[in-house]
Design a protein around this motif. Structure first.
Motif, PDB file in Angstrom:
ATOM      1  N   ASN A 582      27.938  11.723  43.672  1.00 60.60           N
ATOM      2  CA  ASN A 582      26.902  11.111  44.497  1.00 60.60           C
ATOM      3  C   ASN A 582      25.810  10.464  43.662  1.00 60.60           C
ATOM      4  O   ASN A 582      24.714  10.214  44.138  1.00 60.60           O
ATOM      5  CB  ASN A 582      26.298  12.143  45.429  1.00 60.60           C
ATOM      6  CG  ASN A 582      27.253  12.474  46.555  1.00 60.60           C
ATOM      7  OD1 ASN A 582      27.645  11.599  47.306  1.00 60.60           O
ATOM      8  ND2 ASN A 582      27.675  13.733  46.622  1.00 60.60           N
ATOM      9  N   PHE A 585      22.252  11.559  43.534  1.00 61.62           N
ATOM     10  CA  PHE A 585      21.523  11.354  44.802  1.00 61.62           C
ATOM     11  C   PHE A 585      20.303  10.447  44.640  1.00 61.62           C
ATOM     12  O   PHE A 585      19.369  10.529  45.422  1.00 61.62           O
ATOM     13  CB  PHE A 585      21.083  12.705  45.401  1.00 61.62           C
ATOM     14  CG  PHE A 585      22.244  13.569  45.805  1.00 61.62           C
ATOM     15  CD1 PHE A 585      22.933  13.289  46.976  1.00 61.62           C
ATOM     16  CD2 PHE A 585      22.650  14.633  45.022  1.00 61.62           C
ATOM     17  CE1 PHE A 585      24.012  14.091  47.353  1.00 61.62           C
ATOM     18  CE2 PHE A 585      23.733  15.424  45.387  1.00 61.62           C
ATOM     19  CZ  PHE A 585      24.412  15.150  46.559  1.00 61.62           C
ATOM     20  N   ASP A 587      19.928   7.221  44.973  1.00 60.74           N
ATOM     21  CA  ASP A 587      19.712   6.282  46.073  1.00 60.74           C
ATOM     22  C   ASP A 587      19.043   6.992  47.244  1.00 60.74           C
ATOM     23  O   ASP A 587      18.142   6.447  47.875  1.00 60.74           O
ATOM     24  CB  ASP A 587      21.042   5.668  46.510  1.00 60.74           C
ATOM     25  CG  ASP A 587      21.382   4.453  45.661  1.00 60.74           C
ATOM     26  OD1 ASP A 587      20.438   3.865  45.105  1.00 60.74           O
ATOM     27  OD2 ASP A 587      22.574   4.116  45.547  1.00 60.74           O
ATOM     28  N   GLU A 588      19.520   8.244  47.495  1.00 61.66           N
ATOM     29  CA  GLU A 588      18.955   8.983  48.621  1.00 61.66           C
ATOM     30  C   GLU A 588      17.502   9.351  48.345  1.00 61.66           C
ATOM     31  O   GLU A 588      16.657   9.285  49.234  1.00 61.66           O
ATOM     32  CB  GLU A 588      19.782  10.247  48.890  1.00 61.66           C
ATOM     33  CG  GLU A 588      21.139   9.997  49.538  1.00 61.66           C
ATOM     34  CD  GLU A 588      22.178   9.398  48.587  1.00 61.66           C
ATOM     35  OE1 GLU A 588      21.938   9.379  47.363  1.00 61.66           O
ATOM     36  OE2 GLU A 588      23.217   8.926  49.077  1.00 61.66           O
ATOM     37  N   GLU A 591      15.496   6.335  48.667  1.00 61.02           N
ATOM     38  CA  GLU A 591      15.434   6.035  50.099  1.00 61.02           C
ATOM     39  C   GLU A 591      14.322   6.862  50.742  1.00 61.02           C
ATOM     40  O   GLU A 591      13.504   6.359  51.506  1.00 61.02           O
ATOM     41  CB  GLU A 591      16.789   6.370  50.736  1.00 61.02           C
ATOM     42  CG  GLU A 591      16.909   6.029  52.193  1.00 61.02           C
ATOM     43  CD  GLU A 591      17.314   4.580  52.386  1.00 61.02           C
ATOM     44  OE1 GLU A 591      17.187   4.110  53.512  1.00 61.02           O
ATOM     45  OE2 GLU A 591      17.739   3.922  51.413  1.00 61.02           O
ATOM     46  N   PHE A 592      14.342   8.178  50.365  1.00 61.75           N
ATOM     47  CA  PHE A 592      13.373   9.089  50.966  1.00 61.75           C
ATOM     48  C   PHE A 592      11.961   8.794  50.462  1.00 61.75           C
ATOM     49  O   PHE A 592      11.025   8.631  51.241  1.00 61.75           O
ATOM     50  CB  PHE A 592      13.754  10.537  50.650  1.00 61.75           C
ATOM     51  CG  PHE A 592      12.776  11.534  51.180  1.00 61.75           C
ATOM     52  CD1 PHE A 592      12.739  11.797  52.540  1.00 61.75           C
ATOM     53  CD2 PHE A 592      11.884  12.173  50.335  1.00 61.75           C
ATOM     54  CE1 PHE A 592      11.826  12.707  53.040  1.00 61.75           C
ATOM     55  CE2 PHE A 592      10.973  13.085  50.835  1.00 61.75           C
ATOM     56  CZ  PHE A 592      10.941  13.350  52.192  1.00 61.75           C
TER      57      PHE A 592
END
Lengths: 665, 486
Positions: A582, A585, A587-588, A591-592
């Motif tokens: 992933n 993470f 990107d996540e 994003e957040f």
């Protein structure tokens, strides 16, 4: 002859204009011809300029040509001008040369795409902008090129804009790059306010007058720009998504040329960086961190282009490690060899996709080595080169960087160690890619299997050319331990980036202190020092080669010998595997942290502030203006009498003012 | 008392003489060889005359020579303006060929009057005495009055001519009275002698008589260049006049007005700068603001361009207030680029009309961008240039003007100027929006493009692009031209 440097960017510009204006109406073959010959001519002239340049003695290999003064206003003077020196000509050769072969390849690859003329238009525009970036003799024109390539990158990532993922990837690239460009622009502003000029020669001439803090600030700001464009931590996130573009674009823009602009920029500004050791350290640390970080993600990806994308990020990290320890020449050397082998790897991947009806997932490939032999046999040298196997281009340049990371006065053992581990990962994931794609059983569905075919000549010939370059490209920079005086590229670049004559003789580039030390201790010590560093270099080189071989061996065991092993390992180290596949993470997290919070802030501002205050004000001003407009319009009655009346009123005011002034002052 | 024989030097006024001669030739050709409906050849003869006159500006370039008892001079400033006027006249004649035939005014007089007006303009720029400048102004004005009303069957054209004539005569009164007062105070009409006399008698600086003269001159010139509140004739006159003449007025007359304005105020009345600076500041702000704000509400493109021309006079006044070297040079630069973009825009307006259907509403432009892509692209270039978008000439012009204001420390004036420029983007872009984003309500068909007008569009586009991308040469030329003036 050197005055004709403007011809180099001119041809792509002409190609862009012709294809842009009438590309849709003329025969497709002609479009391709125009696009390719524009770049070919530009390549040809770069070669001529190169030979012209090396006729000159090294010290005078610098030529500037001003095309015209653009804006002159008081102290502010901007010139549109180009310069030819070893650094810019090397970049021009790489850019126009690699572009030329990728353009030819594109004729085959894009064959049948409805956007064919648009594709060549953008591609020519890109090369024009890239050549402006590398040939500019001042920061402003460089910035024009810098933004121009960014625009082309956006346009080409989103080339198939009807796909949502493509247009989103384009936007992502554009927005992330804005963050970097902001830093770059601030750096340029600081240079201008403090030195009063943007001309490279003048800036670097005057730079020593800057104090160290200021020089460090400028250098860091410029590096933020470089990190954005060259996809370094933490701004790399756009590059993997950029793979949505056509594969030759990934090869040209997102591997061989544009993304290396940051490295070029730092090499160009080496005077500033050498003044600012802190900035150099930041560059080196970010570089090596990016190298290992991206390589670790590359270990688990299954999308062939994504693996290559993370590999590009990782290799760019190496280049920054090189320039970050003050070995600008080594960074540029790796930039060049990387352009050859990574450009080739992407084109090879494109050829695989072509054969596999567009399939990107390596789990559905395998056994292609017999079905598309040319692609395979050109892919192998590139893989060996990137893995750092002796004899192939990547070995020479990567080894040079690792050696400098260890030995330079800005270097450190840890920088070297992390670099070597990343190199091991590199050879693992690259051979993983090679094995999964070309070896074993073909895992493709039956209907795809039936269509597997080798690419046409127009695609395989560029593959061949680049594979030759991937092999021999390294022999311009043979380390001195294999015999002195063969580091041609180091010598060639020395007048610009300084001190590289030393490299060939076995001393660290900027280790003037070390050299001085040695000199103090007398000739004997100096010799001993030289011998010691030579044997050290040999040992380090051997270690990195062994690590690379271990990587290959592991890939062999995992993917050929015991194909069930990867599953077991992934199961055992489940957490780590999940994190890696992933991509940490990130990107996540972005994003957040940024996207969502900015979005909610944006929504809050929009509802609360914008709608009420700003819109109120804007609409208010708008209504006021329109209202005023209406009122003033009513004054415009059309009657001559009233016009004359207003003239009289105006006249009374004017005369009244003058008279009051005359009487009372 | 001896009689001084006036020093006669015809080479100094060679361009003027040539223009006059060709004007007379065209006039006579029109009378003796009329070819109803086929009088385009008169336009070509005029073009030849203008080109020849242009060639004769070369021998007087880079000199500074007086002639006719110091009444006229060939200096950089005058020659630069002469070149501007001749370019404007050339473009005007180009766009008239075809258009004049369409609106039935292709008489010999039409072309002759354009050249006579050009003659007047050149005299204004070259004149170094109040009388020469006044003569030039009147020569120009009277020709223009007639040109504006040449479409005898058209009520708006007649209204336009009459309004312009009445108000123009009114303004001339102010101007002439102002000149008389200055002559009365100083005893001379030669600009340099006026300046020398004021210098020798500092008490004149507080003399109400001469200051009254300056006030009246401000009004008189203010009318010619259409500053607020002496601007009210502009929209009506521009709307009614034949479009080619509107283009001529908006560029040529305005440039000539500024030529005289600058020459008189800087050469003769420079000592009074502290007096006139505040009022000019006020005029500049009022002119920019009113011009731009009212332009927003216009639906007729000719009226919109009329208000836009008022706003541009305001920008030029900003540089006038700055009063420094860059400011004055930027006026010359701006007037040249303004000539290209404005004539270009009017040419597009002409090209989109046909006999009996002039299509001058902005809503008529809907969909034009796709129907006539090159025409639409040209209009977009002109509009963006006027709005001051780089890399077009209009941007560089505004950039120089506002940086001159900043350099002279008129920060607020520069800020107001930039804000105004932002307002103007609205109505310029509106034309573009109509051209590309609106569905046409009715078809505009059967347009025939006169080749001469197409050439004019090409020249204008070239001019706007050239001055935007390579501004330095022209600015350097302008800076050389004003040496000795300040």
């Amino acid at each position: 002859m050197l005055d004709y440097v403007w011809l180099v960017p001119l041809f792509p510009a002409v190609g862009f204009i012709i294809n842009g204006l009438i590309g849709k109406r003329i025969d497709r073959r002609l479009v391709g011809w125009i696009g390719c010959s524009a770049i070919g001519l530009s390549f040809f002239f770069s070669i001529l300029l190169f030979f012209e340049l090396i006729q000159l003695p090294p010290a005078s290999r610098h030529h500037e040509f001003e095309i015209f003064e653009w804006v002159v206003s008081g102290d502010f003077r901007t010139v549109i001008g180009y310069q030819v020196d070893p650094l810019s000509i090397l970049m021009a050769l790489v850019v126009s040369g690699v572009s030329f072969f990728i353009h030819i390849y594109s004729i085959g690859y894009m064959h049948g795409d409805p956007g064919y003329p648009r594709y060549f238009t953008y591609l020519n525009l890109f090369v024009f902008m890239m050549l402006n970036l590398v040939l500019a003799n001042n920061f402003l024109l460089m910035f024009v090129g810098w933004e121009g390539v960014g625009l082309c990158s956006y346009l080409l990532i989103g080339f198939w804009f009807e796909r949502d993922s493509a247009s989103n990837a384009g936007k992502k690239a554009f927005v992330v790059n804005r963050v970097g460009d902001f830093g770059f622009l601030l750096g340029i502003f600081l240079i201008f306010t403090n030195l009063g000029t943007l001309d490279f020669t003048e800036v670097f001439h005057k730079a020593p007058s800057l104090d160290v803090t200021l020089a460090t600030t400028i250098a860091i700001l410029l590096f933020i720009g470089a990190a954005g464009k060259s996809a370094q931590l933490p701004l790399y996130v756009w590059l993997p998504d950029a793979m949505e573009g056509p594969t030759p674009v990934s090869s040209l823009i997102h591997a061989a040329t544009m993304v290396t602009a940051g490295v070029y920029m730092i090499a160009r500004c080496n005077v500033l960086y050498s003044m600012a050791p802190i900035a150099l350290t930041i560059v080196a640390v970010i570089g090596v961190a990016t190298a290992i970080y991206a390589a670790s993600i590359g270990l688990t990806q299954n999308d062939i282009k994504r693996v290559l994308a993370y590999s590009t990020i990782s290799q760019l990290g190496y280049m920054f490690l090189g320039v970050g320890v003050g070995a600008y020449g080594a960074g540029m050397f790796h930039l060049m060899t990387h352009a050859f082998f990574k450009g080739l790897l992407f084109l090879g991947a494109g050829s695989v996709m072509h054969a596999m009806s567009g399939e990107l997932d390596m789990r559905k490939m395998g056994g292609l080595r017999r079905k598309i032999p040319i692609t395979f046999w050109t892919f192998v040298p590139a893989t060996l080169a990137i893995a750092g196997i002796p004899g192939f281009s990547g070995f020479f340049s990567k080894d040079e960087i690792l050696w400098q990371a260890y030995s330079s006065s800005h270097g450190h053992f840890l920088l070297w160690a992390v670099g070597v581990i990343a190199a091991g990962m590199t050879s693992f994931y690259m051979f993983r890619l090679l094995f999964m794609t070309f070896f074993g059983q073909c895992r493709a569905p039956e209907e795809v299997k039936k269509h597997i075919h080798e690419s046409p000549k127009v695609m395989t010939v560029p593959l061949g050319v680049l594979s030759v370059l991937s092999i021999i490209g390294g022999y311009v920079g043979i380390p001195h331990i294999f015999g002195g005086g063969f580091n041609k590229i180091g010598e060639f670049l020395a007048p610009v980036v300084g001190g590289h004559g030393e490299v060939a003789k076995g001393h660290a580039v900027f280790s003037f202190e070390k050299v001085a030390h040695a000199a103090e201790g007398g000739g004997a010590t100096a010799t001993a020092h030289g011998l010691q560093s030579a044997s050290m270099e040999m040992i380090l080189m051997a270690i990195s080669v062994i690590v690379a071989l271990i990587g290959i061996l592991m890939a062999y065991v995992f993917y050929i010998k015991r194909p069930n092993l990867p599953g077991i390992v992934a199961e055992k180290g489940k957490t780590l595997y999940t994190v890696l596949i992933n991509k940490y993470f990130v990107d996540e997290i972005y994003e957040f942290c940024f996207v969502d919070s900015l979005k909610s802030l944006g929504i809050a501002l929009w509802k609360g502030f914008d709608d009420l205050v700003i819109d109120g004000a804007v609409n208010g001003v708008g209504h006021l203006t329109v209202g005023l407009s209406g009122v003033l319009r009513k004054i415009q009655t059309g009657f001559v009498q009233s016009y004359a009346f207003f003239m009289i009123i105006g006249g009374v005011i004017v005369v009244g003012y003058y008279m009051i002034r005359a009487i009372f002052y | 008392m001896g009689i001084t024989v006036p020093q006669i030097n015809f080479s100094i006024i060679a361009p003027e003489l040539i223009i006059s001669a060709f004007a007379l030739v065209v006039l006579l050709l029109g009378v003796f060889f009329p070819r109803t409906g086929k009088n385009d050849y008169l336009g070509y003869v005029s073009l030849v005359g203008i080109v020849v006159a242009f060639l004769y500006t070369f021998p007087i370039m880079g000199k500074s020579q007086y002639a006719f008892n110091n009444m006229i001079v060939a200096d950089g400033f005058g020659v630069f303006f002469k070149v501007i006027f001749l370019i404007i006249a050339f473009l005007t004649v180009l766009i008239s060929i075809g258009y004049a035939r369409r609106v039935d005014i292709d008489f010999g007089e039409y072309y002759a009057l354009i050249m006579f007006a050009t003659l007047g303009m050149m005299l204004m720029a070259a004149g170094t005495s109040l009388i020469t400048i006044f003569l030039g102004l009147e020569t120009m004005s009277i020709a223009i009055y007639v040109l504006a009303g040449l479409m005898r069957g058209d009520r708006k054209s007649i209204e336009s001519a009459l309004k312009y004539f009445l108000l123009g005569a009114f303004a001339t009164g102010f101007l002439l009275y102002g000149m008389a007062l200055i002559y009365g105070s100083t005893g001379t009409i030669i600009l340099e002698e006026i300046a020398a006399y004021i210098k020798s008698k500092p008490e004149l600086l507080r003399s109400p008589m001469i200051i009254m003269g300056i006030a009246l001159l401000t009004i008189g010139f203010g009318f010619k260049v259409a500053t607020v509140p002496f601007h009210m004739w502009t929209p009506d006159v521009y709307e009614g006049a034949p479009t080619s003449i509107t283009a001529f007025m908006a560029t040529g007359v305005k440039a000539a007005g500024f030529a005289g304005f600058i020459r008189v105020f800087f050469s003769a009345l420079g000592a009074f700068q502290p007096d006139w600076i505040a009022i000019m500041w006020l005029l500049a702000v009022a002119t920019m603001t009113v011009g731009n704000v009212v332009a927003i509400a216009q639906t007729n493109i000719k009226r919109m361009l009329a208000y836009s021309s008022i706003a541009h006079a305001g920008y030029i006044l900003v540089a006038f207030v700055a009063g420094n070297e860059l400011g004055t040079a930027s006026i010359l630069f701006y007037l040249l680029v303004y000539a290209f973009m404005n004539i270009g825009a009017f040419t597009v307006v002409i090209l989109l009309g046909k006999r009996g259907e002039e299509n001058v509403l902005i809503s008529d432009y809907a969909g034009i961008g796709f129907k006539y892509p090159l025409l639409g692209a040209s209009m977009t270039i002109f509009m963006l240039s006027m709005a001051g978008i780089p890399p077009l000439g209009g941007f560089m012009g505004k950039f120089y003007i506002f940086s001159a204001a900043v350099k002279a420390e008129y920060y607020w004036l520069a800020v107001i100027g930039v804000l105004n420029s932002a307002i103007s983007v609205y109505y310029y872009l509106r034309v573009t929006v109509f051209m590309y984003f609106r569905e046409p309500e009715r078809e505009i068909t059967g347009l025939t493009f006169s080749p001469a007008s197409v050439v004019a569009v090409i020249i204008s586009v070239w001019g706007v692009l050239y001055m935007g991308i390579f501004p330095s040469d022209i600015l350097a030329l302008a800076q050389r031209s004003i040496t000795g003036l300040l």
